[in-house]
Write an enzyme that holds these catalytic residues in place. Structure first.
Site, PDB file in Angstrom:
ATOM      1  CG  ASP A   1      -2.081  -1.007   1.035  1.00  0.00           C
ATOM      2  OD1 ASP A   1      -2.121  -1.713   0.016  1.00  0.00           O
ATOM      3  OD2 ASP A   1      -2.932  -1.093   1.945  1.00  0.00           O
TER       4      ASP A   1
ATOM      5  CB  SER B   1      -5.324  -5.158   7.931  1.00  0.00           C
ATOM      6  OG  SER B   1      -6.220  -4.609   8.874  1.00  0.00           O
TER       7      SER B   1
ATOM      8  CG  ASP C   1      -4.174   4.585  12.658  1.00  0.00           C
ATOM      9  OD1 ASP C   1      -4.205   4.895  13.867  1.00  0.00           O
ATOM     10  OD2 ASP C   1      -3.820   3.468  12.256  1.00  0.00           O
TER      11      ASP C   1
ATOM     12  NE  ARG D   1      -1.122   4.503  13.636  1.00  0.00           N
ATOM     13  CZ  ARG D   1      -0.499   3.432  13.214  1.00  0.00           C
ATOM     14  NH1 ARG D   1       0.811   3.317  13.402  1.00  0.00           N
ATOM     15  NH2 ARG D   1      -1.139   2.457  12.610  1.00  0.00           N
TER      16      ARG D   1
END
Length: 406
Positions: free
Chosen positions: A16, A179, A125, A96
């Site tokens: 990705d 995922s 996110d 993050r």
């Protein structure tokens, strides 16, 4: 938004973000700097460098941030005993802001005018990355390809990759079963086979913990030492923050500790189901609660518990760099001044329990609580007045209500 001239991309080296790298180059004609953070996800990062080089990245940053991650983000959060919606230890959420911090710093170092991430438009996110970036540089441009491009399906992504000669591993040609996001604090799995919350997650989803039923039949005891609210040692051996959490992960994983199957309320409004593994964090939380139980005053402890849900929600929602999180952190850190000592945990079949705690800062007084002769440490007659004073308003209410009924 005007087209960026240079973009710093949060880059994993996976399919990705490799597609995003090429898309930024073709869509905007801009230079792309890649940033890959080692947060303890357990993957070899050098392939990311080679792939970024092959795809024409202008600069390539690969940094080991494990110690900073645990010391400056995980540990402050655990001083608060932060748990989102009563269960989630915030493993993805807390990573993050650190990634965003370095994206903004690298942008300044390289003269980039934008940063980019690979988060989708459905998740949390995107909010966390962007709120953090804007808090640190209000003028930064943020590019979120998943909200802009037309590559809205796995087939279109693979077609784009083939068109631009982006290597595709064999397992990417079929639909991924789920995922995964991983760092030193936890592993998170969601999507695909996990999307029906009525169905039990298959055991192969779990990657860091053995099934509790298959865990050792003999309990293991471990001593965790604390100084001012932070874990500093295991079984008397001093360790750095990242080394300590790594060791706790091994201990917890061996005993099947730290599994969570959660349906949570995302900040963007929908509910999602995730499977989380936080073996070391689960031990850390239990131990921190244990040392606080003997070193933290009742009033301070109860106030901390009132503040905790708000603090956890701020982290979950992406407000790590907000003034209110910083304000709460000062209060939490002040409470930890005397949270120093050692906790003994018993690990067995998926459970971690505090079975002992001691400290030279302890507020626990055996002389006051003993059922034996307390040698005058506590006069039980004093309790009568204490009870009468606290009962006064209850008596007045009861008397009024009895009069009204009469």
């Amino acid at each position: 938004m005007s087209a960026p001239k240079k973009v710093v991309l949060a880059y994993s080296g996976g399919l990705d973000t490799s597609i995003i790298l090429k898309w930024l180059q073709t869509e905007y004609g801009c230079a792309v700097v890649t940033f890959t953070a080692d947060l303890g996800q357990g993957e070899e990062l050098e392939p990311a460098r080679k792939k970024a080089e092959m795809m024409g990245a202008t600069d390539i940053y690969i940094e080991d941030l494990r110690e900073e991650f645990v010391r400056d983000f995980v540990f402050p959060m655990f001083r608060a005993n932060a748990v989102y919606e009563g269960l989630y230890l915030l493993g993805t959420s807390i990573a993050r802001p650190l990634i965003s911090k370095r994206l903004v710093e690298i942008a300044a170092e390289t003269g980039a005018d934008a940063v980019a991430h690979g988060a989708t438009g459905k998740g949390n996110d995107q909010v966390r990355f962007e709120l953090s970036a804007y808090a640190l540089n209000p003028d930064i441009k943020v590019i979120a390809p998943w909200r802009e491009w037309t590559l809205g399906s796995r087939t279109k992504l693979l077609d784009f990759a083939e068109q631009h000669q982006i290597p595709i591993t064999g397992d990417k040609r079929g639909a991924a079963p789920f995922s995964v996001d991983a760092n030193l604090l936890h592993t998170s799995s969601e999507g695909k086979v996990l999307e029906d919350p009525a169905k039990e997650a298959p055991d192969h989803i779990y990657q860091r913990t053995v099934h509790p039923e298959d865990a050792p039949d003999t309990p293991e005891h471990v001593d965790i030492g604390f100084v001012r609210g932070d874990a500093v040692s295991i079984n008397g051996r001093a360790m750095s923050p990242a080394t300590l959490l790594t060791e706790l992960n091994t201990l917890g994983g061996t005993h099947g500790i730290g599994r969570l199957d959660l349906v949570e309320g995302r900040f963007v409004g929908m509910k999602s189901r995730g499977i989380y593994e936080t073996p070391g964090g689960t031990l850390l939380l239990e131990a921190h609660r244990g040392i606080e139980s003997i070193t933290l005053d009742r009033g301070a402890a109860h106030l901390k518990d009132e503040l905790m849900p708000r603090y956890a929600e701020l982290i979950y929602d992406g407000f790590w760099f907000s003034p209110e999180r910083k304000m709460l952190q000062v209060a939490i850190d002040t409470s930890q001044e005397h949270v120093t000592g050692t906790v003994r945990l018993k690990l067995y079949k998926g459970l971690a329990r505090c079975v002992g705690r001691w400290s030279d800062r302890s507020l626990y007084s055996e002389a006051h609580v003993t059922f034996e002769d307390d040698a005058g440490a506590y006069d039980q007659k004093d309790a009568a007045g204490f009870i009468q004073l606290n009962a006064l308003r209850l008596k007045l209410i009861a008397a009024r209500n009895r009069t009204l009924k009469g």
